[in-house]
Write an enzyme that holds these catalytic residues in place. Structure first.
Site, PDB file in Angstrom:
ATOM      1  CD  GLU A  57      -1.298   0.243   3.677  1.00 41.32           C
ATOM      2  OE1 GLU A  57      -1.303   1.214   4.462  1.00 41.32           O
ATOM      3  OE2 GLU A  57      -2.063  -0.740   3.789  1.00 41.32           O
ATOM      4  CG  HIS A 190       2.099   0.745   8.280  1.00 43.25           C
ATOM      5  ND1 HIS A 190       2.001  -0.613   8.032  1.00 43.25           N
ATOM      6  CD2 HIS A 190       0.885   1.263   7.988  1.00 43.25           C
ATOM      7  CE1 HIS A 190       0.778  -0.885   7.616  1.00 43.25           C
ATOM      8  NE2 HIS A 190       0.076   0.227   7.577  1.00 43.25           N
ATOM      9  NE  ARG A 209      -8.319  -7.523  12.462  1.00 42.80           N
ATOM     10  CZ  ARG A 209      -8.721  -8.292  11.461  1.00 42.80           C
ATOM     11  NH1 ARG A 209      -8.421  -9.583  11.482  1.00 42.80           N
ATOM     12  NH2 ARG A 209      -9.407  -7.792  10.454  1.00 42.80           N
TER      13      ARG A 209
END
Length: 336
Positions: A57, A190, A209
């Site tokens: 991304e 990040h 997670r």
């Protein structure tokens, strides 16, 4: 149109708050960016990791934006270990000493950092809350806390008792100005702290997670998959293609991002794309768009989204006192 765009790329806008940042900070929104890893964990746990795709991304700042990205240089982490006793306690004395003994600008310390981060992430909640309380008490007595210390105070106010409040001691704390970007490379930690951003990513829903979420947490996988690359966070400012266009090209084939800007009384004919392109009108005043097949100008309004098929050129124009800012995403046509 939706199906075509969805196949190519995800492109959406976010406004990040400190609360949202905290979830990302400790890995709750850590995305799988390694294709081999994505395929492996999808095969072993398809109920948790829904597809075999990786998820690179890029975040492109619309406003001033705070973020954490990539591990700090080892010498910086060592400095915090020596000046912040609560942080050292969570990392562990053995792990802290090992990083101190190894850290220097010329020698990689991947194993030592991995062991330290793993020890840090696996601390029990009672110890985290105890050490965070001690840290906040100490910081509150300082006349001039550092920027990093002030950030930790702010995070603890937004999400008290969370281990993520200590992560600024480990990760680079950066501020992006509008038009600057960060590309999140394979398996780099990040977090987006605050501000508005346009985010572009490949077509995947895989997320690792490790905290601040009611969903499944996978701290062990998070600690395993990180690269533990260290150093300054890479901030991209794009390539100025011409007077009106800046191009942001990451090292992945799925997407690249484009900023197109016009001032008062401007005209601009875009180059034809080889792939579909999705564009968001970030700001517009007295601005229009037309094409050869549709020569009647269409008034552009802030917030509009439009789709451009391959091979089409856009004729953009502004009147006296007008302006235009477009953020676009397409397949990566620049990667050789």
């Amino acid at each position: 149109m939706y199906l075509v765009v969805h196949y190519v790329v995800f492109f959406f806008f976010k406004q990040k708050t400190a609360y949202e940042m905290l979830r990302s900070l400790v890995g709750s929104e850590m995305c799988i960016r390694d294709r081999c890893l994505a395929e492996r964990i999808h095969g072993s746990h398809p109920e948790l990791y829904k597809d075999p795709n990786h998820k690179p991304e890029m975040a492109l700042a619309l406003t001033q934006m705070e973020a954490l990205c990539q591990f700090r240089a080892p010498a910086e982490i060592v400095q915090f270990l020596q000046t912040e006793p609560e942080f050292r306690a969570l990392c562990g004395e053995t792990e802290a000493q090992a990083l101190e003994d190894k850290a220097n600008p010329e020698t990689p310390c991947t194993d030592e950092l991995k062991h330290l981060f793993g020890s840090f992430m696996r601390r029990d909640q009672d110890m985290v809350e105890q050490q965070l309380g001690l840290l906040l008490d100490r910081l509150s007595a300082l006349d001039q806390p550092s920027d990093t210390q002030q950030l930790i105070q702010r995070l603890s106010f937004q999400y008290p008792g969370d281990i993520g409040c200590f992560c600024p001691f480990l990760l680079n704390y950066v501020t992006l100005q509008p038009g600057e970007a960060m590309f999140l490379a394979a398996n780099e930690p990040h977090a987006y702290l605050s501000g508005d951003l346009a985010e572009c990513m490949a077509c995947s829903d895989n997320v690792i997670r490790s905290g601040l979420t009611p969903k499944f947490k996978d701290v062990d996988l998070l600690c395993e998959c990180l690269t533990y690359q260290t150093g300054a966070a890479p901030i991209e400012r794009g390539q100025q293609v011409d007077q009106h266009t800046r191009l942001f090209t990451p090292p992945v084939p799925e997407f690249e991002m484009i900023i197109t800007s016009l001032g008062s009384c401007d005209e601009y004919l875009t180059s034809p794309n080889h792939s579909p392109m999705l564009t968001v009108v970030v700001e517009a005043a007295e601005a229009t768009v037309c094409t050869e097949d549709h020569p009647e100008p269409l008034i552009l309004i802030t917030g509009q989204v439009f789709f451009t098929p391959p091979g089409i050129q856009l004729k953009l124009a502004t009147k006296q006192g007008g302006m235009l800012s477009l953020y676009s995403a397409r397949c990566n046509e620049s990667l050789k």
